[in-house]
Write a protein that holds these residues in place. Structure first.
Motif, PDB file in Angstrom:
ATOM      1  N   SER A 141       0.744  -1.133  -0.125  1.00  0.00           N
ATOM      2  CA  SER A 141      -0.026   0.199   0.103  1.00  0.00           C
ATOM      3  C   SER A 141       0.846   1.276  -0.054  1.00  0.00           C
ATOM      4  O   SER A 141       0.309   2.434  -0.573  1.00  0.00           O
ATOM      5  CB  SER A 141      -0.879  -0.042   1.284  1.00  0.00           C
ATOM      6  OG  SER A 141      -0.233  -0.109   2.400  1.00  0.00           O
ATOM      7  N   ASP A 142       2.281   1.011   0.492  1.00  0.00           N
ATOM      8  CA  ASP A 142       2.958   2.405   0.707  1.00  0.00           C
ATOM      9  C   ASP A 142       4.108   2.203  -0.335  1.00  0.00           C
ATOM     10  O   ASP A 142       4.944   2.953  -0.054  1.00  0.00           O
ATOM     11  CB  ASP A 142       3.107   2.668   2.030  1.00  0.00           C
ATOM     12  CG  ASP A 142       4.041   1.605   2.829  1.00  0.00           C
ATOM     13  OD1 ASP A 142       4.304   0.439   2.131  1.00  0.00           O
ATOM     14  OD2 ASP A 142       4.503   1.844   4.036  1.00  0.00           O
ATOM     15  N   THR A 143       4.298   1.256  -1.303  1.00  0.00           N
ATOM     16  CA  THR A 143       5.135   1.138  -2.031  1.00  0.00           C
ATOM     17  C   THR A 143       5.990   2.312  -2.872  1.00  0.00           C
ATOM     18  O   THR A 143       6.898   2.681  -2.667  1.00  0.00           O
ATOM     19  CB  THR A 143       4.929   0.115  -3.204  1.00  0.00           C
ATOM     20  OG1 THR A 143       4.969  -1.217  -2.491  1.00  0.00           O
ATOM     21  CG2 THR A 143       6.172  -0.134  -4.270  1.00  0.00           C
ATOM     22  N   ASN A 144       4.793   3.166  -3.270  1.00  0.00           N
ATOM     23  CA  ASN A 144       5.161   4.550  -4.118  1.00  0.00           C
ATOM     24  C   ASN A 144       5.576   5.563  -3.195  1.00  0.00           C
ATOM     25  O   ASN A 144       6.168   6.551  -3.571  1.00  0.00           O
ATOM     26  CB  ASN A 144       4.124   4.683  -5.150  1.00  0.00           C
ATOM     27  CG  ASN A 144       4.186   3.556  -6.270  1.00  0.00           C
ATOM     28  OD1 ASN A 144       5.078   3.335  -6.777  1.00  0.00           O
ATOM     29  ND2 ASN A 144       3.013   3.404  -6.553  1.00  0.00           N
ATOM     30  N   VAL A 145       5.480   5.405  -2.077  1.00  0.00           N
ATOM     31  CA  VAL A 145       5.882   6.286  -0.791  1.00  0.00           C
ATOM     32  C   VAL A 145       7.394   6.132  -0.105  1.00  0.00           C
ATOM     33  O   VAL A 145       7.924   6.875  -0.118  1.00  0.00           O
ATOM     34  CB  VAL A 145       4.737   6.566   0.118  1.00  0.00           C
ATOM     35  CG1 VAL A 145       5.249   7.558   1.353  1.00  0.00           C
ATOM     36  CG2 VAL A 145       3.352   6.798  -0.746  1.00  0.00           C
ATOM     37  N   VAL A 146       7.389   4.790   0.247  1.00  0.00           N
ATOM     38  CA  VAL A 146       8.669   4.478   1.142  1.00  0.00           C
ATOM     39  C   VAL A 146       9.469   3.482   0.443  1.00  0.00           C
ATOM     40  O   VAL A 146      10.472   3.187   0.959  1.00  0.00           O
ATOM     41  CB  VAL A 146       8.219   4.036   2.368  1.00  0.00           C
ATOM     42  CG1 VAL A 146       7.223   5.064   3.203  1.00  0.00           C
ATOM     43  CG2 VAL A 146       7.537   2.692   2.387  1.00  0.00           C
ATOM     44  N   ASP A 147       9.156   3.000  -0.800  1.00  0.00           N
ATOM     45  CA  ASP A 147       9.932   2.103  -1.295  1.00  0.00           C
ATOM     46  C   ASP A 147      10.176   2.238  -2.727  1.00  0.00           C
ATOM     47  O   ASP A 147       9.817   1.213  -3.718  1.00  0.00           O
ATOM     48  CB  ASP A 147       9.547   0.676  -0.931  1.00  0.00           C
ATOM     49  CG  ASP A 147      10.168  -0.532  -1.573  1.00  0.00           C
ATOM     50  OD1 ASP A 147      11.636  -0.259  -1.440  1.00  0.00           O
ATOM     51  OD2 ASP A 147       9.725  -1.729  -1.654  1.00  0.00           O
ATOM     52  N   HIS A 148      10.409   3.384  -3.056  1.00  0.00           N
ATOM     53  CA  HIS A 148      10.571   3.820  -4.686  1.00  0.00           C
ATOM     54  C   HIS A 148      11.848   4.439  -4.935  1.00  0.00           C
ATOM     55  O   HIS A 148      12.032   5.786  -4.585  1.00  0.00           O
ATOM     56  CB  HIS A 148       9.385   4.759  -4.862  1.00  0.00           C
ATOM     57  CG  HIS A 148       8.938   4.942  -6.383  1.00  0.00           C
ATOM     58  ND1 HIS A 148       9.428   5.783  -6.936  1.00  0.00           N
ATOM     59  CD2 HIS A 148       8.276   4.030  -7.015  1.00  0.00           C
ATOM     60  CE1 HIS A 148       9.067   5.790  -8.162  1.00  0.00           C
ATOM     61  NE2 HIS A 148       8.321   4.860  -8.327  1.00  0.00           N
TER      62      HIS A 148
END
Length: 164
Positions: A141-148
């Motif tokens: 759910s937060d890939t594009n925020v914290v893992d990009h």
């Protein structure tokens, strides 16, 4: 494109489980009721809440100069409506924080399959020649925020790629 910038063409191969193995998996249809095996997507989604959604992309073309990776999860992508598409990839390399230029490959992916990117695989895409394509996407759910993590080849090498 500036005068000092170079456009490098990448020949896109039709994807197969064998030629995509170092980047992840390609998954095709199987019979309902088949037991889980090596042909099924082996997912790593334990570092957060999985997110499965449909994203609509418009007029992407086949050129790119940025490539991204996610180091906390696998990612699955596939097109809807049977539309073929392109993806450029580079194998995961935890020793350095940028993709190895000589190891970038391009693939053409048929609309009757999906890909699972291995954790840390660099990827540029999806790209396509259609007006728009809807893609399903499975990540956290937060890939594009914290893992990009993105690498820009124009900044590093004055280089842009085109998949042909």
């Amino acid at each position: 494109m500036s005068a000092s910038q170079t456009l490098k063409q990448l020949k896109a191969e039709w994807i197969t489980p064998e030629n995509f193995q170092r980047y992840g998996q390609v998954i095709f249809a199987s019979q309902d009721g088949k037991s889980f095996d090596q042909e099924d997507a082996h997912l790593n989604l334990q570092n957060g809440i999985p997110r499965f959604y449909i994203m609509r992309l418009h007029n992407k073309g086949t050129k790119f100069h940025k490539i991204t990776r996610h180091i906390q999860c696998t990612q699955c992508l596939g097109s809807l409506e049977g539309k073929d598409w392109f993806m450029a990839v580079c194998p995961p390399n935890n020793e350095i924080n940028e993709p190895v230029l000589e190891e970038i490959s391009a693939f053409r992916i048929p609309g009757n399959s999906f890909i699972k990117l291995e954790v840390g695989t660099w990827h540029a895409g999806p790209y396509f020649d259609h007006d728009f394509v809807d893609f399903y996407n499975l990540e956290l759910s937060d890939t594009n925020v914290v893992d990009h993590f993105t690498h820009d080849f124009i900044k590093s090498h004055q280089l842009e790629f085109e998949m042909v």
